[in-house]
Design a protein around this motif. Structure first.
Motif, PDB file in Angstrom:
ATOM      1  N   THR A 138       0.831  -1.198   0.000  1.00 45.63           N
ATOM      2  CA  THR A 138       0.000   0.000   0.000  1.00 45.63           C
ATOM      3  C   THR A 138       0.870   1.253   0.000  1.00 45.63           C
ATOM      4  O   THR A 138       2.101   1.179   0.092  1.00 45.63           O
ATOM      5  CB  THR A 138      -0.909   0.028   1.240  1.00 45.63           C
ATOM      6  OG1 THR A 138      -0.090   0.090   2.419  1.00 45.63           O
ATOM      7  CG2 THR A 138      -1.776  -1.207   1.298  1.00 45.63           C
ATOM      8  N   ASN A 139       0.202   2.406  -0.116  1.00 50.18           N
ATOM      9  CA  ASN A 139       0.912   3.681  -0.092  1.00 50.18           C
ATOM     10  C   ASN A 139       1.792   3.791   1.144  1.00 50.18           C
ATOM     11  O   ASN A 139       1.371   3.461   2.251  1.00 50.18           O
ATOM     12  CB  ASN A 139      -0.086   4.841  -0.108  1.00 50.18           C
ATOM     13  CG  ASN A 139      -0.611   5.113  -1.500  1.00 50.18           C
ATOM     14  OD1 ASN A 139      -0.070   4.623  -2.489  1.00 50.18           O
ATOM     15  ND2 ASN A 139      -1.690   5.878  -1.589  1.00 50.18           N
ATOM     16  N   ASP A 140       3.007   4.266   0.933  1.00 51.05           N
ATOM     17  CA  ASP A 140       3.967   4.467   2.016  1.00 51.05           C
ATOM     18  C   ASP A 140       4.301   3.177   2.742  1.00 51.05           C
ATOM     19  O   ASP A 140       4.781   3.207   3.890  1.00 51.05           O
ATOM     20  CB  ASP A 140       3.447   5.497   3.028  1.00 51.05           C
ATOM     21  CG  ASP A 140       3.194   6.854   2.382  1.00 51.05           C
ATOM     22  OD1 ASP A 140       4.006   7.252   1.528  1.00 51.05           O
ATOM     23  OD2 ASP A 140       2.185   7.502   2.723  1.00 51.05           O
ATOM     24  N   SER A 141       4.040   2.045   2.126  1.00 50.14           N
ATOM     25  CA  SER A 141       4.393   0.730   2.689  1.00 50.14           C
ATOM     26  C   SER A 141       3.857   0.539   4.105  1.00 50.14           C
ATOM     27  O   SER A 141       4.572   0.118   5.017  1.00 50.14           O
ATOM     28  CB  SER A 141       5.921   0.545   2.681  1.00 50.14           C
ATOM     29  OG  SER A 141       6.415   0.554   1.373  1.00 50.14           O
ATOM     30  N   ARG A 142       2.570   0.836   4.290  1.00 53.87           N
ATOM     31  CA  ARG A 142       1.963   0.609   5.605  1.00 53.87           C
ATOM     32  C   ARG A 142       1.441  -0.826   5.750  1.00 53.87           C
ATOM     33  O   ARG A 142       1.306  -1.330   6.863  1.00 53.87           O
ATOM     34  CB  ARG A 142       0.822   1.605   5.831  1.00 53.87           C
ATOM     35  CG  ARG A 142       1.310   3.018   6.115  1.00 53.87           C
ATOM     36  CD  ARG A 142       0.151   3.954   6.452  1.00 53.87           C
ATOM     37  NE  ARG A 142       0.647   5.242   6.930  1.00 53.87           N
ATOM     38  CZ  ARG A 142       0.978   6.262   6.149  1.00 53.87           C
ATOM     39  NH1 ARG A 142       0.891   6.116   4.835  1.00 53.87           N
ATOM     40  NH2 ARG A 142       1.428   7.388   6.654  1.00 53.87           N
ATOM     41  N   ASP A 143       1.143  -1.456   4.613  1.00 52.06           N
ATOM     42  CA  ASP A 143       0.673  -2.840   4.630  1.00 52.06           C
ATOM     43  C   ASP A 143       1.385  -3.607   3.520  1.00 52.06           C
ATOM     44  O   ASP A 143       1.533  -3.093   2.405  1.00 52.06           O
ATOM     45  CB  ASP A 143      -0.836  -2.909   4.388  1.00 52.06           C
ATOM     46  CG  ASP A 143      -1.641  -2.261   5.486  1.00 52.06           C
ATOM     47  OD1 ASP A 143      -1.927  -2.947   6.482  1.00 52.06           O
ATOM     48  OD2 ASP A 143      -1.967  -1.059   5.354  1.00 52.06           O
ATOM     49  N   ALA A 144       1.809  -4.818   3.851  1.00 51.12           N
ATOM     50  CA  ALA A 144       2.459  -5.678   2.872  1.00 51.12           C
ATOM     51  C   ALA A 144       1.708  -7.010   2.824  1.00 51.12           C
ATOM     52  O   ALA A 144       1.386  -7.586   3.869  1.00 51.12           O
ATOM     53  CB  ALA A 144       3.924  -5.902   3.242  1.00 51.12           C
ATOM     54  N   MET A 196      -1.731   2.149  12.395  1.00 49.38           N
ATOM     55  CA  MET A 196      -1.850   2.269  10.945  1.00 49.38           C
ATOM     56  C   MET A 196      -1.121   3.478  10.375  1.00 49.38           C
ATOM     57  O   MET A 196      -0.964   3.585   9.160  1.00 49.38           O
ATOM     58  CB  MET A 196      -3.326   2.326  10.540  1.00 49.38           C
ATOM     59  CG  MET A 196      -4.082   1.056  10.844  1.00 49.38           C
ATOM     60  SD  MET A 196      -5.758   1.085  10.169  1.00 49.38           S
ATOM     61  CE  MET A 196      -6.446  -0.410  10.883  1.00 49.38           C
ATOM     62  N   THR A 197      -0.689   4.395  11.227  1.00 50.79           N
ATOM     63  CA  THR A 197       0.050   5.554  10.729  1.00 50.79           C
ATOM     64  C   THR A 197       1.531   5.231  10.552  1.00 50.79           C
ATOM     65  O   THR A 197       2.268   6.029   9.972  1.00 50.79           O
ATOM     66  CB  THR A 197      -0.088   6.737  11.694  1.00 50.79           C
ATOM     67  OG1 THR A 197       0.538   6.414  12.954  1.00 50.79           O
ATOM     68  CG2 THR A 197      -1.546   7.073  11.936  1.00 50.79           C
ATOM     69  N   ARG A 198       1.965   4.093  11.033  1.00 50.73           N
ATOM     70  CA  ARG A 198       3.384   3.751  11.012  1.00 50.73           C
ATOM     71  C   ARG A 198       3.733   2.992   9.736  1.00 50.73           C
ATOM     72  O   ARG A 198       3.062   2.026   9.362  1.00 50.73           O
ATOM     73  CB  ARG A 198       3.742   2.920  12.242  1.00 50.73           C
ATOM     74  CG  ARG A 198       5.220   2.712  12.450  1.00 50.73           C
ATOM     75  CD  ARG A 198       5.475   2.082  13.810  1.00 50.73           C
ATOM     76  NE  ARG A 198       6.878   1.730  13.970  1.00 50.73           N
ATOM     77  CZ  ARG A 198       7.388   1.127  15.052  1.00 50.73           C
ATOM     78  NH1 ARG A 198       6.573   0.827  16.069  1.00 50.73           N
ATOM     79  NH2 ARG A 198       8.672   0.836  15.125  1.00 50.73           N
ATOM     80  N   GLN A 199       4.784   3.422   9.065  1.00 45.64           N
ATOM     81  CA  GLN A 199       5.212   2.782   7.831  1.00 45.64           C
ATOM     82  C   GLN A 199       6.183   1.635   8.105  1.00 45.64           C
ATOM     83  O   GLN A 199       6.914   1.656   9.109  1.00 45.64           O
ATOM     84  CB  GLN A 199       5.892   3.807   6.920  1.00 45.64           C
ATOM     85  CG  GLN A 199       5.008   4.982   6.543  1.00 45.64           C
ATOM     86  CD  GLN A 199       5.740   6.005   5.696  1.00 45.64           C
ATOM     87  OE1 GLN A 199       6.786   5.708   5.116  1.00 45.64           O
ATOM     88  NE2 GLN A 199       5.193   7.210   5.625  1.00 45.64           N
ATOM     89  N   LEU A 200       6.191   0.669   7.201  1.00 49.65           N
ATOM     90  CA  LEU A 200       7.136  -0.434   7.332  1.00 49.65           C
ATOM     91  C   LEU A 200       8.566   0.007   7.039  1.00 49.65           C
ATOM     92  O   LEU A 200       9.522  -0.658   7.445  1.00 49.65           O
ATOM     93  CB  LEU A 200       6.743  -1.577   6.391  1.00 49.65           C
ATOM     94  CG  LEU A 200       5.467  -2.334   6.801  1.00 49.65           C
ATOM     95  CD1 LEU A 200       5.035  -3.279   5.686  1.00 49.65           C
ATOM     96  CD2 LEU A 200       5.676  -3.088   8.099  1.00 49.65           C
ATOM     97  N   GLY A 201       8.721   1.123   6.328  1.00 45.35           N
ATOM     98  CA  GLY A 201      10.042   1.721   6.143  1.00 45.35           C
ATOM     99  C   GLY A 201      10.914   0.991   5.142  1.00 45.35           C
ATOM    100  O   GLY A 201      10.444   0.336   4.205  1.00 45.35           O
ATOM    101  N   ARG A 202      12.215   1.072   5.361  1.00 45.74           N
ATOM    102  CA  ARG A 202      13.174   0.434   4.476  1.00 45.74           C
ATOM    103  C   ARG A 202      14.378  -0.020   5.280  1.00 45.74           C
ATOM    104  O   ARG A 202      14.619   0.454   6.394  1.00 45.74           O
ATOM    105  CB  ARG A 202      13.604   1.351   3.336  1.00 45.74           C
ATOM    106  CG  ARG A 202      14.276   2.633   3.744  1.00 45.74           C
ATOM    107  CD  ARG A 202      14.666   3.487   2.535  1.00 45.74           C
ATOM    108  NE  ARG A 202      15.721   2.869   1.749  1.00 45.74           N
ATOM    109  CZ  ARG A 202      15.581   2.462   0.497  1.00 45.74           C
ATOM    110  NH1 ARG A 202      14.426   2.594  -0.123  1.00 45.74           N
ATOM    111  NH2 ARG A 202      16.593   1.921  -0.164  1.00 45.74           N
ATOM    112  N   ALA A 203      15.136  -0.942   4.718  1.00 44.61           N
ATOM    113  CA  ALA A 203      16.305  -1.489   5.404  1.00 44.61           C
ATOM    114  C   ALA A 203      17.537  -1.342   4.534  1.00 44.61           C
ATOM    115  O   ALA A 203      17.483  -1.565   3.316  1.00 44.61           O
ATOM    116  CB  ALA A 203      16.083  -2.972   5.731  1.00 44.61           C
ATOM    117  N   ALA A 204      18.625  -0.929   5.149  1.00 41.44           N
ATOM    118  CA  ALA A 204      19.906  -0.825   4.445  1.00 41.44           C
ATOM    119  C   ALA A 204      20.587  -2.186   4.414  1.00 41.44           C
ATOM    120  O   ALA A 204      20.234  -3.106   5.157  1.00 41.44           O
ATOM    121  CB  ALA A 204      20.790   0.208   5.136  1.00 41.44           C
TER     122      ALA A 204
END
Length: 883
Positions: A736-742, A762-770
């Motif tokens: 979903t938008n901003d990766s809130r749900d995968a 639900m306001t928290r994004q799953l983010g990204r990993a380095a």
């Protein structure tokens, strides 16, 4: 003679008055006496027990613990111990024991106290079923009448068997079968003589004589029971000596749970309460068998937990959950003058920190709690690249470098700190941290903040094969598989593409994959849906668009079909119309649905077009093992096409509600097991439509084309084919938008499953990993990355699909590949790869494609229209797209 006559007269008058008094008392208490029907049909309050389909105990519900046994299942020594202690003339008297009553009366006259009972087993049973333990005359009289009543209606063996199962024995155990489990974790036939004597001594006063609460008093009571058995000749002197001197081995045991699946158990419990009511469900002795197998349920639980740990480790270590002492003391130099002699005798921690008591440690670890795979420990020392821990039982473990080198500092959901170089960069002495075991290695861990859910179904009848509602039920009882409505993202696209196929499109239809920039007069802003990643291929075949999950193509398909038509089509898959957004964002998955709803819709594609009803309970048995209810689900029935065609059974919102009500009614009523009637599920899409969508989803989970010919492209879920090495898989990612749900949903021929990952906030994004170098180095195959070594923005393929793959690795291990059958009226023709037109060429610019008969292309591509990818500019896929 005169005195004799007077004595006889007085005796007659006394007997007459006694009889009148007894009759009066009888009629006085008669309204309180149980009916004959109750005595003939005595029902034990047995807890409900829930099992997997293959018979593994999942859970037990009910305040009273009871494991019913027959008289034949009770060991002979146990029967003799009970009779010798409680009622040695049981098989001789008629419900009351005159000798025992006389003894109790004499004791009352001599002492003035009611200290000795005269109750037979029958009287004790009568009191247990119908009366209380209060010592009053009226209660005793009632007890006598009920006992006499029982002796006329039940045999001695029936009474004794009821006693074995009814008597209260402490710690909420009722009956000797339950007591054996509660105190010893054994069946009755596994008990020693000492243990049998201990249990046989409990009926007198279970709260103060049980071996857990009062072990010393239980030993004294055990000796009395053994002496009675010795006096009656039931045991020898040697047996008496051994049993009397045996140590107390009792400890409190729970139900013998063989598979801990609390989310599943809670669902079944709730359904049983709905059907039977709380009291009846918990005391009716029901044995409920779920549809899941223990193997698949365990595989799903492990997959979800491991996947959440992988996500957690990718995003860094959040630090210790608590500390045993202030941080500044951890690096303090020892002060020998302040070290006490008492501390030196048994140091728990470094000498200068001996004020940390065992009680402090236990309290801190208990506060942290153990959940899922993790449990808390205290860090007691730190070396250069290892640290030593101690748990609540005193066991010490060393965490080596490979078990902690992942622990970069967590900065935010999208940022991680620098990799650690030594253990002190991660933990300090005095920290309370979590650890877990993986691949026979102890690892530093943390309780995941991210949540997940998983559901697997049999696509043909809706039987749930596995369900997981979160990381740990004991941490959060919210079942995300059935209760969490989350935006589904691109998981909606197979349903949208199905609508397109029903409205004139084909798998080879060309749609323009170009940016959309449209002014919305109602909102006053421009709507610019974008692909993710923001790459556009221009004219593209519909199959490729679904495989690459092209957002703008999905929007254009919705516009071609029409919003109302698309929404109506989505409801065919069981999606609630009230949850579907009435705007074009619905094509991108802006609507919110539960994982159970999504997997049900995917099952429609997998089974050839039928809408099945998910269910959790296979059958319900009573306490004697008699089948009370057997499920009779609606099934995907290809032979029922004439009566279940879309034309004859149109699916509307009202019809869907009626189907759900019918399914609930089916769950509420007994099924006649001698009937061969099959309840056919309604057909909601044609078999040809289902086949074509499923075949497009196959390309979404694999690599396609040729690298050398520059026709190579990957579906967003390519790891499924790469890791599982099967060709009979289909699936779809969803982000979903901003990766809130995968999301990831997919299926083989006989199993469909959906995985979801996201934060409860639900306001928290799953983010990204380095990139995490230590984790990547330990991964032997870069193309097999499926865990905490993956990098980039979290997506359905990265965050959710690994759980699906891990589950399928177990579920499909011994299952042969089984390709989808091609339905009638599906033809296969060779088309031009770029234009979708017919072609006479047979090289890499062409491929075979499926069509519904009559929709295949009729025009041939011209030679000057053919585009050879091998002659174009470099079209190598973007690295980020691959990894």
């Amino acid at each position: 003679m005169k005195y004799i006559k007077t004595f006889l007269l007085l005796g007659f008058i006394g007997a007459l008055l006694g009889g009148i008094a007894l009759t009066g008392i009888y009629f006085y208490i008669k309204p309180d006496l149980p009916s004959v029907a109750i005595l003939k049909d005595v029902r034990l309050q047995t807890p409900m027990r829930i099992y997997t389909h293959d018979g593994k105990l999942i859970s037990q519900y009910g305040v009273k613990r009871r494991i019913p046994v027959t008289l034949d299942q009770a060991p002979d020594l146990l029967q003799k111990a009970i009779l010798a202690t409680e009622d040695n003339r049981f098989y001789e008297h008629f419900g009351i024991d005159p000798i025992g009553i006389t003894r109790a009366f004499i004791n009352l006259v001599l002492t003035g106290e009611k200290s000795q009972g005269a109750s037979t087993l029958t009287q004790q049973l009568a009191r247990g079923f119908f009366l209380t333990r209060e010592k009053t005359y009226i209660r005793k009289i009632k007890e006598v009448f009920i006992a006499l009543h029982m002796e006329t209606e039940l045999s001695k063996d029936e009474i004794f068997e009821l006693y074995l199962n009814k008597v209260e024995l402490g710690h909420r155990s009722f009956g000797f079968g339950a007591a054996a489990q509660v105190y010893y974790g054994k069946r009755l036939d596994e008990l020693t003589l000492a243990q049998i004597a201990t249990l046989a001594g409990l009926p007198q006063a279970p709260s103060v004589l049980n071996p857990v609460s009062r072990p010393q008093r239980s030993v004294e009571r055990r000796r009395i029971v053994l002496l009675r058995m010795l006096d009656e000749g039931y045991i020898t002197r040697q047996q008496f000596d051994e049993a009397a001197s045996a140590p107390v081995t009792a400890e409190k045991h729970g139900a013998e749970i063989e598979l801990d699946a609390p989310y599943l158990a809670d669902l079944i419990y709730s359904e049983m309460v709905t059907l039977y009511g709380k009291e009846e469900a918990e005391t009716g002795g029901y044995q409920v068998y779920a549809t899941v197998s223990s193997e698949l349920q365990q595989a799903a639980q492990n997959a979800v937990k491991q996947n959440l740990h992988d996500y957690d480790e990718r995003h860094g270590f959040r630090g210790a959950v608590a500390r045993l002492w202030p941080q500044e003391q951890s690096n303090a130099e020892p002060n020998q003058e302040e070290t006490s002699t008492e501390c030196d005798s048994e140091p728990l921690y470094p000498d200068w920190l001996c004020e940390v008591t065992e009680e402090t440690l236990i309290n801190q670890l208990d506060n942290a709690g153990a959940f899922g795979f993790v449990f808390p420990v205290a860090v007691i020392s730190v070396d250069e690249q290892s640290f030593t821990t101690r748990d609540v039982t005193g066991i010490e473990r060393v965490i080596e470098w490979e078990g902690m080198d992942w622990a970069r500092p967590f900065l935010s959901d999208s940022r991680q700190g620098q990799p650690p170089s030594q253990a002190s960069d991660i933990v300090s002495a005095g920290d309370i941290v979590y650890i877990r075991e993986q691949d026979n290695q102890w690892r530093l861990a943390q309780l995941p903040e991210v949540s997940g859910a998983f559901v697997a179904l049999d696509p043909y009848d809706g039987a749930v094969q596995a369900i997981v509602g979160g990381y740990s039920f004991y941490q959060s009882q919210f079942n995300r598989a059935t209760q969490a409505k989350r935006q589904v993202g691109s998981n909606i696209k197979p349903f949208v593409y199905s609508a397109a196929l029903d409205n004139g499109y084909t798998v080879a239809s060309i749609i323009n994959d170009a940016p959309i920039n449209e002014w919305d007069e109602a909102t006053g802003v421009a709507w610019r849906p974008q692909n993710s990643p923001a790459e556009y291929d221009g004219p593209i075949r519909m199959r490729v668009a679904l495989g690459k999950s092209k957002n703008v193509v999905s929007v254009r398909l919705l516009r071609g079909v029409g919003l109302d038509n698309t929404i109506e089509h989505l409801t065919r898959f069981g999606l609630d119309k009230a949850d579907i957004h009435r705007d074009e964002t619905v094509s991108l998955g802006s609507s919110s649905h539960t994982p159970l709803e999504i997997v049900r819709g995917m099952a429609t594609i997998a089974n050839g077009g039928f809408l099945i009803e998910p269910y959790f309970i296979d059958r319900v048995l009573n306490e004697t093992g008699e089948v009370l209810w057997q499920t009779n689900p609606v099934v995907a029935c290809s032979d029922c096409d004439e009566t279940n065609s879309p034309q004859q059974q149109p699916v509307s919102e009202e019809a869907d509600i009626e189907a759900l009500l019918a399914a609930e009614l089916n769950q509420s009523l007994p099924v006649q097991t001698d009937s061969d009637e099959v309840l056919a599920a309604p057909r909601v899409i044609t078999p040809q439509n289902a086949f074509l969508v499923a075949d497009m989803m196959r390309t979404a989970v694999r690599a396609n084309g040729s690298w050398n010919k520059k026709t190579y492209w990957q579906g967003t879920g390519w790891r499924a084919r790469n890791i599982l090495q099967r060709t009979d898989l289909a699936g779809k990612t969803g982000t979903t938008n901003d990766s809130r749900d995968a999301w990831f949903s997919g299926f083989s021929r006989n199993l469909v499953a959906t995985a979801w990952v996201g934060f409860d906030d639900m306001t928290r994004q799953l983010g990204r990993a380095a990139y995490n170098n230590p984790l990547a180095k330990r991964d032997p195959d870069r193309f097999g990355w499926m865990g905490n070594a993956m990098v980039g923005t979290e997506s359905g393929a990265m965050a959710a699909q690994p759980a699906w793959i891990r589950f399928m690795q177990v579920a499909l291990e011994d299952e042969p590949e089984e390709a989808m059958s091609v339905p009638d009226d599906i033809v296969r023709v060779r088309i031009d790869r770029t234009s979708g037109k017919l072609t006479r060429r047979t090289d890499h610019t062409t491929l075979f494609e499926y069509f519904l008969r009559g929709t295949e292309p009729t025009m041939y591509v011209l030679d000057d229209e053919v585009m050879d990818p091998a002659e174009q500019e470099d079209s190598t896929p973007d690295v980020e797209e691959i990894f």
